[in-house]
Design a protein around this motif. Sequence first.
Motif, PDB file in Angstrom:
ATOM      1  N   ARG A 306       0.808  -1.215   0.000  1.00 36.14           N
ATOM      2  CA  ARG A 306       0.000   0.000   0.000  1.00 36.14           C
ATOM      3  C   ARG A 306       0.845   1.270   0.000  1.00 36.14           C
ATOM      4  N   GLY A 307       1.861   1.308   0.841  1.00 36.29           N
ATOM      5  CA  GLY A 307       2.695   2.498   0.907  1.00 36.29           C
ATOM      6  C   GLY A 307       3.450   2.756  -0.383  1.00 36.29           C
ATOM      7  N   TYR A 308       3.945   1.688  -1.025  1.00 35.93           N
ATOM      8  CA  TYR A 308       4.643   1.855  -2.301  1.00 35.93           C
ATOM      9  C   TYR A 308       3.700   2.442  -3.353  1.00 35.93           C
ATOM     10  N   ILE A 309       2.462   1.972  -3.330  1.00 35.83           N
ATOM     11  CA  ILE A 309       1.477   2.456  -4.305  1.00 35.83           C
ATOM     12  C   ILE A 309       1.183   3.931  -4.074  1.00 35.83           C
ATOM     13  N   VAL A 310       0.958   4.312  -2.804  1.00 31.11           N
ATOM     14  CA  VAL A 310       0.696   5.720  -2.491  1.00 31.11           C
ATOM     15  C   VAL A 310       1.875   6.588  -2.935  1.00 31.11           C
ATOM     16  N   GLN A 311       3.085   6.144  -2.639  1.00 29.46           N
ATOM     17  CA  GLN A 311       4.277   6.894  -3.014  1.00 29.46           C
ATOM     18  C   GLN A 311       4.363   7.058  -4.532  1.00 29.46           C
ATOM     19  N   ALA A 312       4.112   5.992  -5.276  1.00 30.16           N
ATOM     20  CA  ALA A 312       4.183   6.047  -6.736  1.00 30.16           C
ATOM     21  C   ALA A 312       3.099   6.951  -7.310  1.00 30.16           C
ATOM     22  N   VAL A 313       1.896   6.889  -6.744  1.00 34.15           N
ATOM     23  CA  VAL A 313       0.794   7.725  -7.230  1.00 34.15           C
ATOM     24  C   VAL A 313       1.083   9.200  -6.957  1.00 34.15           C
ATOM     25  N   GLU A 314       1.601   9.517  -5.779  1.00 32.45           N
ATOM     26  CA  GLU A 314       1.932  10.908  -5.456  1.00 32.45           C
ATOM     27  C   GLU A 314       2.992  11.449  -6.421  1.00 32.45           C
ATOM     28  N   ASP A 315       4.007  10.656  -6.700  1.00 33.00           N
ATOM     29  CA  ASP A 315       5.039  11.071  -7.655  1.00 33.00           C
ATOM     30  C   ASP A 315       4.432  11.274  -9.044  1.00 33.00           C
ATOM     31  N   TYR A 316       3.550  10.371  -9.434  1.00 32.28           N
ATOM     32  CA  TYR A 316       2.912  10.439 -10.750  1.00 32.28           C
ATOM     33  C   TYR A 316       2.103  11.729 -10.893  1.00 32.28           C
ATOM     34  N   LEU A 317       1.276  12.036  -9.898  1.00 30.81           N
ATOM     35  CA  LEU A 317       0.434  13.232  -9.958  1.00 30.81           C
ATOM     36  C   LEU A 317       1.271  14.506  -9.932  1.00 30.81           C
ATOM     37  N   SER A 318       2.325  14.504  -9.105  1.00 33.80           N
ATOM     38  CA  SER A 318       3.155  15.693  -8.965  1.00 33.80           C
ATOM     39  C   SER A 318       3.982  15.954 -10.218  1.00 33.80           C
ATOM     40  N   ARG A 319       4.629  14.930 -10.750  1.00 37.18           N
ATOM     41  CA  ARG A 319       5.530  15.117 -11.886  1.00 37.18           C
ATOM     42  C   ARG A 319       4.789  15.461 -13.171  1.00 37.18           C
ATOM     43  N   ARG A 320       3.513  15.134 -13.225  1.00 35.12           N
ATOM     44  CA  ARG A 320       2.730  15.475 -14.411  1.00 35.12           C
ATOM     45  C   ARG A 320       1.918  16.743 -14.224  1.00 35.12           C
ATOM     46  N   GLY A 321       2.148  17.432 -13.114  1.00 34.08           N
ATOM     47  CA  GLY A 321       1.480  18.709 -12.898  1.00 34.08           C
ATOM     48  C   GLY A 321      -0.007  18.602 -12.643  1.00 34.08           C
ATOM     49  N   ILE A 322      -0.487  17.429 -12.239  1.00 32.59           N
ATOM     50  CA  ILE A 322      -1.916  17.256 -11.967  1.00 32.59           C
ATOM     51  C   ILE A 322      -2.253  17.794 -10.577  1.00 32.59           C
ATOM     52  N   LEU A 323      -1.519  17.356  -9.576  1.00 32.23           N
ATOM     53  CA  LEU A 323      -1.658  17.855  -8.210  1.00 32.23           C
ATOM     54  C   LEU A 323      -0.267  17.913  -7.592  1.00 32.23           C
ATOM     55  N   THR A 337      -6.783   4.339  -9.372  1.00 29.19           N
ATOM     56  CA  THR A 337      -5.582   3.973 -10.113  1.00 29.19           C
ATOM     57  C   THR A 337      -5.922   3.001 -11.239  1.00 29.19           C
ATOM     58  N   THR A 338      -4.941   2.695 -12.066  1.00 27.57           N
ATOM     59  CA  THR A 338      -5.107   1.689 -13.114  1.00 27.57           C
ATOM     60  C   THR A 338      -4.760   0.290 -12.606  1.00 27.57           C
ATOM     61  N   THR A 380      -2.615   0.100 -23.933  1.00 23.55           N
ATOM     62  CA  THR A 380      -3.194   1.239 -23.219  1.00 23.55           C
ATOM     63  C   THR A 380      -2.193   1.983 -22.350  1.00 23.55           C
ATOM     64  N   GLY A 381      -1.057   1.361 -22.040  1.00 27.88           N
ATOM     65  CA  GLY A 381      -0.084   1.969 -21.137  1.00 27.88           C
ATOM     66  C   GLY A 381      -0.464   1.865 -19.680  1.00 27.88           C
ATOM     67  N   ALA A 382      -1.540   1.164 -19.369  1.00 25.31           N
ATOM     68  CA  ALA A 382      -2.012   1.069 -17.988  1.00 25.31           C
ATOM     69  C   ALA A 382      -1.077   0.210 -17.148  1.00 25.31           C
ATOM     70  N   VAL A 383      -0.638   0.760 -16.009  1.00 32.27           N
ATOM     71  CA  VAL A 383       0.142  -0.013 -15.044  1.00 32.27           C
ATOM     72  C   VAL A 383      -0.847  -0.831 -14.227  1.00 32.27           C
ATOM     73  N   VAL A 384      -0.814  -2.147 -14.380  1.00 33.06           N
ATOM     74  CA  VAL A 384      -1.809  -2.991 -13.726  1.00 33.06           C
ATOM     75  C   VAL A 384      -1.270  -3.661 -12.466  1.00 33.06           C
ATOM     76  N   VAL A 545       0.357   4.965 -17.735  1.00 35.96           N
ATOM     77  CA  VAL A 545      -0.739   5.585 -16.988  1.00 35.96           C
ATOM     78  C   VAL A 545      -0.904   4.844 -15.668  1.00 35.96           C
ATOM     79  N   LEU A 546      -0.874   5.577 -14.577  1.00 38.58           N
ATOM     80  CA  LEU A 546      -1.044   4.976 -13.251  1.00 38.58           C
ATOM     81  C   LEU A 546      -2.332   5.437 -12.580  1.00 38.58           C
ATOM     82  N   VAL A 547      -2.869   6.568 -13.000  1.00 38.08           N
ATOM     83  CA  VAL A 547      -4.080   7.128 -12.397  1.00 38.08           C
ATOM     84  C   VAL A 547      -5.148   7.272 -13.469  1.00 38.08           C
ATOM     85  N   ASP A 548      -6.329   6.746 -13.186  1.00 33.95           N
ATOM     86  CA  ASP A 548      -7.423   6.775 -14.152  1.00 33.95           C
ATOM     87  C   ASP A 548      -8.413   7.902 -13.884  1.00 33.95           C
TER      88      ASP A 548
END
Length: 717
Positions: A306-323, A337-338, A380-384, A545-548
């Motif tokens: 769970r923690g690894y997923i949260v960390q990866a999602v936060e990095d994903y959103l931040s680096r793409r300028g979403i949040l 997520t995907t 699709t590029g989805a990280v499953v 894609v990590l966030v849907d």
Amino acid sequence: MSDEPQNWAPRDPSGAMAAPGGDRPRKPGRTPRKGHPKRPRRTGWRRVLPTWRMVLGTALGLALLLGGGLIAGYHLVDIPAANAAATAQSNVYLYNDGSVIVRDGDVNREKVNLSQVPLTVQQAVLAAEDRDFHSQPAVDVRALLRAGWNTVTGKGKQGGSTITQQYVKNYYLGQERTVVRKAKELFIAVKLNREESKDQILEGYLNTSYFGRNAYGIQAAAQAYYGKNVEDLTTAEGAYLATLLNAPSAYDVVAHPDNEPAVLRRWNYVLDGMVKEHWLDAAERATTRFPAPGEAKPPTGLSGQRGYIVQAVEDYLSRRGILDEETLATGGYRITTTLDKARQDAFVRAVDTNVMAKTSDEREIDRNIRVGGASIVPETGAVVALYGGIDYTKQYVSNATRRDYQVGSIFKPFVLTSALVNGSTTGDGRPITPNTVYDGSNRRPVTGPQGATDYAPANEDDVDYGSITVRTATDKSVNSVYAQMAQDVGPGRVRDTAVALGIPAKTPDLTASPSIALGTANASVLDMTQAYATLADHGRRGPYVLVDKVTKGGTEIELPERTTEQAVSREAADTTTAVLRSVVEGGTGTAAQAVGRPAVGKTGTAEEDRAAWFAGYTPDLATVVAVMGQNPDTGAQTPLYGALGLSRVNGGGVPAETWAAYTEAALRSSPAREFDLETAPGSDEVDEPDLDEDPGSGTDPSGPPPAAHSGAPTDTG
């Protein structure tokens, strides 16, 4: 009648007075002043220009209007009560089916008085964020104008906020970027500056700022990074915490060791600023050393994956300028997520069965085992699925996203793809195809434009292969062949192809030299999965894609649309796929046959056996598995010799077995598919080499000169 001169002039028939010395009529009462020349009449294009009186009048009017607006705004906007975001709420992370992964909502905050914060720590924060805090007003107009100009002129979004403004944003308002919020921030900051002392404002700022690791405030940060109270922080530690304010996640050197150079630059900037402001003695500054923070101790709610997923999602959103991280930390977001729960669970089972079940408490080396994995749907590029480690609360750094281990020979397919894309030839002019013959002799010097070089890589177990085709050299992962091929293609071209496939251009040690072929680059597991997914999708690349979906309060946050492009030609990608098929059918990756369906792949081993890799794909799924060695006490990378009860761990063993177990489970409910390949003519035909043929060494004068490399992997997997 008076003797004084009379102001008169003859009148024209209309009754208007004529101007002296001419026939032009003049309105009654308009008499030229003595000694003042007559103003010439404006003609032509000058008539459309405003007069200086008009400009001055407009400026005065705007000034009065603006001043009135500022005065009105100042009186209308009151200092509000603290907003709800001052105490962050939970974010909910979901699988792609809507089931909950984790609720990330335990806020780590402990307020302290300013007197508890060492003076040098306070000054470090000021040096990082607002050096003129004690002398300047609440709003720095020049900084705001400069920031606005830099944004308009394309120099990026520049910070122009004082500490007072940042505190107002954190405590009274919110993180949204709107004109209204910014206007309120300015008025409240001005009022607050008059009603509270600088010390009160600084205290509030230190208690509300976010430092990463779910730490809100300077006290929580001191505990999160150094395991001590704020009173006990050194100047060097305070400077590092001040550094984090600029980019909390990116500047955590434990979570992102590859970002250490940027962190050190910012840390030095803070300390140099303290010297410049006479807050720190230059002699003390010269002896100050970087204080490495300790491992994070995340809440138990983030255990397992769970923690690894949260960390990866936060990095994903931040680096793409979403949040950005601060906005996300305010909470209240539902993030879908995907990730596929069934496949995520299958990855965990595959690692548990093929790796963790083989560890033993009797073998000290097994304490060093780390595993990383990632799985992407090529189309699709989805990280499953994403495997970061055995447990986030025990191993904080994600092995799926870290960039500090060599990728080894799983990089070799990129060399072949580059040769095919560029129509490269050997040094004696033969086209490079899967059937091209090379000299596979052990430790044969790579030949460059000026002849033999000092770089002569060893093959696994120092085997001499003699004349050998590229296809067979791929099956057996022959270093001497691929190092020469990289030189023939041009190391710069090889690097460009790797980047085109999806390897980040800033990947550590992605250096354009012949050793690039042997995998000296430190790409992450997720990076390599992205590149292999591009090959699987016939050379089409789109960002993974990590966030849907992201929503807050029922409102959906806009996400960037995924677009794809033909990164390399389909013929080049499919020809590489055809060659990799034989690696699984009879090369170093035969363990992957356990997947029970058509599959391709490549094995790899890092320098000194510090990591073993398997990267492969079916038409439906691209997956990479890495087994790494790291001392849990020192953090140093360690060889895998003797781990898991094996004399050595290579890519064709445990990683390939784990890959096959996961992929079989992940695709169990899907029918097997054959590869639909459009290969180069003749490239799918297996030709035996003519042993009497001189394979040559091959050079490409268009490539950069070769460079000797002492850290290239010598084992192949």
